[in-house]
Motif scaffolding. Structure first.
Motif, PDB file in Angstrom:
ATOM      1  N   CYS A 232      -2.300 -13.405  -9.844  1.00  0.00           N
ATOM      2  CA  CYS A 232      -1.358 -12.304  -9.612  1.00  0.00           C
ATOM      3  C   CYS A 232       0.039 -12.681 -10.103  1.00  0.00           C
TER       4      CYS A 232
ATOM      5  N   LEU B 134      -5.698  -9.752  -0.744  1.00  0.00           N
ATOM      6  CA  LEU B 134      -4.914  -8.912  -1.649  1.00  0.00           C
ATOM      7  C   LEU B 134      -4.374  -7.628  -1.003  1.00  0.00           C
ATOM      8  N   PRO B 135      -5.201  -6.860  -0.291  1.00  0.00           N
ATOM      9  CA  PRO B 135      -4.716  -5.548   0.182  1.00  0.00           C
ATOM     10  C   PRO B 135      -3.423  -5.629   0.996  1.00  0.00           C
TER      11      PRO B 135
ATOM     12  N   GLN C  31      -0.571  -6.125  -1.372  1.00  0.00           N
ATOM     13  CA  GLN C  31      -0.320  -4.940  -2.220  1.00  0.00           C
ATOM     14  C   GLN C  31       0.449  -3.875  -1.447  1.00  0.00           C
ATOM     15  N   ARG C  32       0.172  -3.796  -0.139  1.00  0.00           N
ATOM     16  CA  ARG C  32       0.862  -2.803   0.683  1.00  0.00           C
ATOM     17  C   ARG C  32       2.349  -3.158   0.783  1.00  0.00           C
TER      18      ARG C  32
ATOM     19  N   TRP D  26       4.109  -5.381  -1.112  1.00  0.00           N
ATOM     20  CA  TRP D  26       4.767  -5.704  -2.396  1.00  0.00           C
ATOM     21  C   TRP D  26       4.171  -4.823  -3.484  1.00  0.00           C
ATOM     22  N   PRO D  27       4.621  -3.566  -3.553  1.00  0.00           N
ATOM     23  CA  PRO D  27       3.989  -2.625  -4.492  1.00  0.00           C
ATOM     24  C   PRO D  27       4.080  -3.064  -5.950  1.00  0.00           C
ATOM     25  N   GLU D  28       5.046  -3.932  -6.294  1.00  0.00           N
ATOM     26  CA  GLU D  28       5.166  -4.380  -7.688  1.00  0.00           C
ATOM     27  C   GLU D  28       4.162  -5.467  -8.069  1.00  0.00           C
ATOM     28  N   LEU D  29       3.517  -6.032  -7.060  1.00  0.00           N
ATOM     29  CA  LEU D  29       2.550  -7.100  -7.313  1.00  0.00           C
ATOM     30  C   LEU D  29       1.416  -6.590  -8.209  1.00  0.00           C
ATOM     31  N   ALA D  30       1.001  -7.407  -9.148  1.00  0.00           N
ATOM     32  CA  ALA D  30      -0.076  -6.994 -10.056  1.00  0.00           C
ATOM     33  C   ALA D  30      -1.113  -8.108 -10.183  1.00  0.00           C
ATOM     34  N   VAL D  31      -2.372  -7.710 -10.165  1.00  0.00           N
ATOM     35  CA  VAL D  31      -3.450  -8.657 -10.459  1.00  0.00           C
ATOM     36  C   VAL D  31      -3.621  -8.685 -11.967  1.00  0.00           C
TER      37      VAL D  31
END
Lengths: 322, 322
Positions: free
Chosen positions: B156, B275-276, B279-280, B282-287
């Protein structure tokens, strides 16, 4: 892999970068991790040495590595801290293998003598300069500072003064001397011995301390200001080494002792009742004056009369104090 | 008093040098003293920036101060450390008051944003360069390192990549762009935001982490090597910002994201089950890929086929990687 990446690997593999007490994680990650025993504080100091200002451009790499670390470790001694680790930021015009080996060897020798482990840093291309940060540990509230000197305390130093300043013309090859005179003075310039054991022993006893790096009078001024007292320095009590006296004679040797930095001896204030025990364990220790109520620094002659202070602080190798 | 002594006093009086939690003794003695809460370790990182190599000679002092501290603080983010303090070793050709004020203002702004107090350093005369050492604290054994990635983990990143590399032609005034494109990209170059909160949140969850500074592929190589695994990067999943895409188009933007350093986003590996929650928050986080058994870094296209890796790592402002 670039040549500077190779240098970084070279330092990472150096003996002084290997496992050491208090180092939980050394070179190779984004940060190093240090452990502190419970009840201890971390002491940190950062110094920069620039070629042509703090050391001659053409000096031997081994001597530079040795001296640079000693200068930084001396700040730990001045606080009464036990050495732990250091980082090295090295900026180099080019990657010369012989130079690097010499430098790393000098660094490793002083690191071993001081008990300091290399835990990180950076190597970059540019005009030669070094920035070292040293880390030590000290029991909470027991660090030696500049601010506790009290009227009635004695002013002491950890050993002879002025040797490094007296050596400067020899370092710069502006002057020659017989080996029995030149060798010990050059040794004091290139391999100052941080007074780490003395600093640690002074914890809980000395009321103020620092290492003499700006010149004795300037450094006494730092203690006087931080403590809100006057410091009286007796010129005839300054400890002068035999080689310095042989090279310069008494008057010029005294001037070196008063104005010369780079000795990295500890200067400290001590209640008189505590002196005998320290004199027994540290025969080189010398009482050079006393603390009185007031402000500033006074220089006294053998009769106790006030002398004019020499102008200016210590000039490093280069033309400026900075 | 010399002009450099004045500079030292200027920094000592700066807002970022005032009393701060964890700083028992700041600027003015031989060492600063830091307190660590029981059960925590000290994280240390040192970085040097040289004019003409790591930043343009003529850059604005305010931007330089801001960026230099951000670059160093990012190493604390990468370890999951909470910022504590920093030292600044500043080498300057001359003491220009306007330059210094701008630099100190930029430094103070980033220091406040990161929660870092200036506790010491050195100011010397010489060619312009800066060495910063940053100190943080992290619960013992919980620092994020590069060495724990395991097969099955996701790869990520903390946000868009390539913006700083894309901004470089704008920084160097080799290229112009409309303000709505240029402004956010230049902001990413000059004021990277160390992902400190994300780093701290990842403690105990991420298996490996670092900040992207050498370029994504090179930095993934560091994790792969330290963890003894293979990292697979999926090119079509790289998060690219709208301004970067508008400036360069997709293909060149991807190249910036893969090879460009200076973004100072966190890259990390995470077990899929965790991950979930991230993701909640840190909306900018990307896999952007995954960890497999093996070694090295593979770049995959949309079909999962292996692509040739672009040659070389990230080139900083100057001509060399170093």
């Amino acid at each position: 892999m670039g040549e500077f990446e190779l240098i970084r690997r070279y330092f990472a593999a150096a003996p002084c970068a290997q496992a050491a007490e208090g180092v939980a994680l050394g070179i190779g990650d984004d940060c190093a991790l240090l452990d502190l025993p419970p009840g201890e504080q971390l002491a940190v100091s950062t110094d920069t040495l620039v070629a042509g200002v703090h050391f001659p451009d053409a000096c031997e790499a081994f001597l530079l590595g040795q001296r640079a670390l000693a200068v930084s470790a001396s700040d730990l001694a001045a606080m009464g801290a036990t050495p732990l680790a250091f980082t090295l930021a090295l900026t180099l015009p080019c990657a010369d293998e012989d130079w690097l080996r010499g430098f790393a060897d000098g660094l490793a020798l002083m690191a071993a003598a001081c008990g300091l482990a290399l835990v990180g840093g950076d190597t970059t291309r540019g005009p030669l300069s070094l920035t070292l940060s040293v880390f030590g540990r000290v029991p909470r509230g027991q660090a030696l500072t500049r601010s506790g000197a009290r009227p009635g305390d004695l002013l002491c130093v950890g050993g002879s003064l002025g040797d490094a300043a007296g050596a400067l013309p020899l370092v710069l090859r502006e002057r020659r001397a017989a080996a029995r005179i030149a060798r010990p003075l050059l040794e004091r310039y290139w391999a100052p011995q941080p007074q780490l054991a003395l600093g640690q022993a002074l914890r809980g006893s000395a009321t103020a301390a620092l290492d003499v790096s700006d010149g004795l009078l300037a450094d006494c001024g730092h203690i006087a200001r931080a403590s809100g007292v006057a410091l009286l320095v007796e010129r005839e009590r300054l400890p002068l080494s035999a080689p310095l006296l042989a090279l310069l004679g008494r008057e010029a040797a005294q001037a070196c002792a008063l104005g010369g930095g780079d000795d990295y001896r500890l200067a400290f204030t001590l209640p008189p009742s505590l002196l005998p025990a320290f004199q027994r364990d540290w025969p080189e220790l010398a009482v050079i004056g006393r603390v009185e109520a007031g402000a500033g620094v006074q220089l006294l002659d053998a009769q106790g009369l006030s002398l004019d202070l020499p102008a200016g602080g210590y000039q490093h190798f280069g033309a400026t104090h900075d």
